[in-house]
Design an enzyme around this catalytic site. Structure first.
Site, PDB file in Angstrom:
ATOM      1  N   ASP A  10       0.932  -1.146  -0.001  1.00 48.01           N
ATOM      2  CA  ASP A  10       0.055   0.066  -0.107  1.00 48.01           C
ATOM      3  C   ASP A  10       0.903   1.152   0.148  1.00 48.01           C
ATOM      4  OD1 ASP A  10      -2.226   1.869   0.598  1.00 48.01           O
ATOM      5  OD2 ASP A  10      -1.406   1.916   2.760  1.00 48.01           O
ATOM      6  N   ASP A  12      -0.123   5.111   1.000  1.00 46.32           N
ATOM      7  CA  ASP A  12      -0.509   6.138   1.972  1.00 46.32           C
ATOM      8  C   ASP A  12      -0.584   5.562   3.436  1.00 46.32           C
ATOM      9  OD1 ASP A  12      -2.163   7.252  -0.771  1.00 46.32           O
ATOM     10  OD2 ASP A  12      -0.676   8.714   0.208  1.00 46.32           O
ATOM     11  N   GLU A  19      -0.535  11.349   5.022  1.00 44.87           N
ATOM     12  CA  GLU A  19      -2.058  11.904   5.086  1.00 44.87           C
ATOM     13  C   GLU A  19      -2.092  13.482   5.823  1.00 44.87           C
ATOM     14  OE1 GLU A  19      -4.503   8.794   3.016  1.00 44.87           O
ATOM     15  OE2 GLU A  19      -4.542  10.896   3.291  1.00 44.87           O
ATOM     16  N   GLY A  53     -10.407   7.519  -1.294  1.00 44.85           N
ATOM     17  CA  GLY A  53     -10.431   8.271  -2.352  1.00 44.85           C
ATOM     18  C   GLY A  53     -10.556   9.741  -2.036  1.00 44.85           C
ATOM     19  N   ARG A  57     -13.738  11.403  -0.844  1.00 46.76           N
ATOM     20  CA  ARG A  57     -13.759  12.372   0.259  1.00 46.76           C
ATOM     21  C   ARG A  57     -14.397  13.534   0.454  1.00 46.76           C
ATOM     22  NH1 ARG A  57      -8.121  11.193   1.614  1.00 46.76           N
ATOM     23  NH2 ARG A  57      -9.022   9.013   1.663  1.00 46.76           N
ATOM     24  N   THR A 120      -2.744   0.936  -4.353  1.00 47.03           N
ATOM     25  CA  THR A 120      -3.101   2.006  -3.753  1.00 47.03           C
ATOM     26  C   THR A 120      -4.518   2.743  -4.294  1.00 47.03           C
ATOM     27  OG1 THR A 120      -2.340   4.412  -2.987  1.00 47.03           O
ATOM     28  CG2 THR A 120      -1.795   3.371  -5.033  1.00 47.03           C
ATOM     29  N   PRO A 125      -0.834  10.037 -10.197  1.00 50.94           N
ATOM     30  CA  PRO A 125      -0.114  11.233 -10.292  1.00 50.94           C
ATOM     31  C   PRO A 125       0.432  11.484  -8.978  1.00 50.94           C
ATOM     32  CG  PRO A 125      -1.955  11.546 -11.834  1.00 50.94           C
ATOM     33  CD  PRO A 125      -2.169  10.257 -10.998  1.00 50.94           C
ATOM     34  N   ASN A 126      -0.057  11.131  -7.731  1.00 52.94           N
ATOM     35  CA  ASN A 126       0.211  11.193  -6.349  1.00 52.94           C
ATOM     36  C   ASN A 126       1.478  10.094  -6.074  1.00 52.94           C
ATOM     37  OD1 ASN A 126      -1.404  13.509  -5.971  1.00 52.94           O
ATOM     38  ND2 ASN A 126      -3.039  11.918  -5.092  1.00 52.94           N
TER      39      ASN A 126
HETATM   40  C1  XBP Z   1      -5.188   6.440   0.682  1.00 51.38           C
HETATM   41  C2  XBP Z   1      -6.390   6.956   0.356  1.00 51.38           C
HETATM   42  C3  XBP Z   1      -6.235   8.085  -0.872  1.00 51.38           C
HETATM   43  C4  XBP Z   1      -5.501   9.259  -0.308  1.00 51.38           C
HETATM   44  C5  XBP Z   1      -5.508  10.575  -1.175  1.00 51.38           C
HETATM   45  O1  XBP Z   1      -4.914   5.482  -0.258  1.00 51.38           O
HETATM   46  O2  XBP Z   1      -7.477   6.695   0.715  1.00 51.38           O
HETATM   47  O3  XBP Z   1      -7.685   8.635  -1.525  1.00 51.38           O
HETATM   48  O4  XBP Z   1      -5.805   9.638   1.044  1.00 51.38           O
HETATM   49  O5  XBP Z   1      -5.154  10.281  -2.375  1.00 51.38           O
HETATM   50  P1  XBP Z   1      -3.982   4.242   0.210  1.00 51.38           P
HETATM   51  P2  XBP Z   1      -6.311  10.643  -3.655  1.00 51.38           P
HETATM   52  O6  XBP Z   1      -3.859   3.729   1.772  1.00 51.38           O
HETATM   53  O7  XBP Z   1      -4.861   3.040  -0.438  1.00 51.38           O
HETATM   54  O8  XBP Z   1      -2.674   4.500  -0.479  1.00 51.38           O
HETATM   55  O9  XBP Z   1      -6.816  12.392  -3.398  1.00 51.38           O
HETATM   56  O10 XBP Z   1      -5.531  10.567  -4.921  1.00 51.38           O
HETATM   57  O11 XBP Z   1      -7.373   9.646  -3.673  1.00 51.38           O
HETATM   58 MG    MG Z   2      -2.830   3.203   3.327  1.00 47.80          MG
END
Ligand code: XBP
Ligand code: MG
Length: 248
Positions: A10, A12, A19, A53, A57, A120, A125-126
């Site tokens: 994963d 984030d 975050e 997402g 969100r 993820t 792009p992030n």
């Molecule tokens: C975490 C998420 C993502 C990010 C924000 O992803 O839920 O939505 O918070 O990124 P993970 P975006 O833990 O699965 O890596 O704004 O691009 O959604």
């Molecule tokens: Mg995560």
């Protein structure tokens, strides 16, 4: 014992704590830029993380805090594009570093010929700038994320997508995640999962995880085991990874 063929990470909260000082700040800069007084404090954002997402969100926030505002999905998508620009600028500042043990574990897995993948919810792009800045991005066979699947975590779609791409069965893979949504998604795809929780996810239910840690540790910085068997290891390494694969 199932042979380990791939590790799926994963992003984030797992590869890096993105975050609180990353995505949250990028959302707030976007709202300010649009002349909106929407301010996602660390506490509000912690609640909003119940929705995976960025676009989803924003919609969730509007439903909770501004139910009478008529904002279209197209407008939300525009906000999200701007937010991604702000997030990329934050990543370029270099203040967001990899979590403890991540670089070491990925390099040792690569050296042992273990296949590597990303699964993820974040928009690609992030993810690319984060991987490019801190890791050898080419070591990941697939970087799957965002809207590439119809349903985001906690749905298993993104993990099923990665397994299909790798042409591997779940028994031959191990997942590293940080949240209950991520765990539900990976377990839903039949995958063994190790959790390294963080400030936002520390009180979540990880009963389905093989092992729950505060971080991956380093030889001189042992992890703390919250749940599961660390087989005498004090930091995540391939001996421990292989031992975990022997568990049912
Ligand atoms: C975490 C998420 C993502 C990010 C924000 O992803 O839920 O939505 O918070 O990124 P993970 P975006 O833990 O699965 O890596 O704004 O691009 O959604
Ligand atoms: Mg995560």
């Amino acid at each position: 014992m199932s042979e380990l063929k791939a590790i799926i990470f994963d992003v984030d909260g797992t590869l890096a704590d993105t975050e609180k000082e990353g995505h949250r700040v990028a959302f707030n800069r976007t709202f300010t830029e649009a002349g909106l007084e929407w301010n996602w404090t660390t506490e509000i954002y912690g609640d909003l993380l119940s929705v995976s997402g960025g676009k989803e969100r924003i919609r969730h926030y509007l439903t909770l805090y501004h139910p009478h505002l008529k904002i279209t999905d197209q407008e939300i998508a525009q906000f999200h594009l701007k937010k991604t620009e702000h997030y990329q600028a934050i990543l370029a500042e270099g203040t967001i570093q990899l979590r403890i043990g991540v670089d070491r574990l990925i390099k040792s897995a690569k050296n042992q010929g273990i296949r590597l993948a990303i699964a993820t919810t974040s928009a690609i792009p992030n993810v690319i700038p984060l991987l490019n800045k801190h890791l050898d991005i080419d070591c990941f066979e697939i970087i799957a994320g965002g809207d590439i699947v119809p349903h985001k975590k906690p749905a298993p779609d993104i993990y099923q997508y990665v397994l299909k791409y790798l042409n591997l069965s779940p028994e031959n893979c191990l997942v590293f995640e940080d949240s209950c949504h991520g765990l539900t998604a990976s377990v839903g795809a039949g995958l063994k999962t190790v959790i390294t929780f963080n400030q936002y996810t520390q009180n979540q239910d990880f009963s389905e995880a093989l092992l729950v840690l505060n971080h991956l540790g380093e030889p001189d910085n042992p992890f703390t085991v919250i749940k599961g068997n660390n087989y005498g290891e004090t930091y995540m390494n391939l001996n421990l990874v292989h031992a975990l694969m022997s568990e049912n």
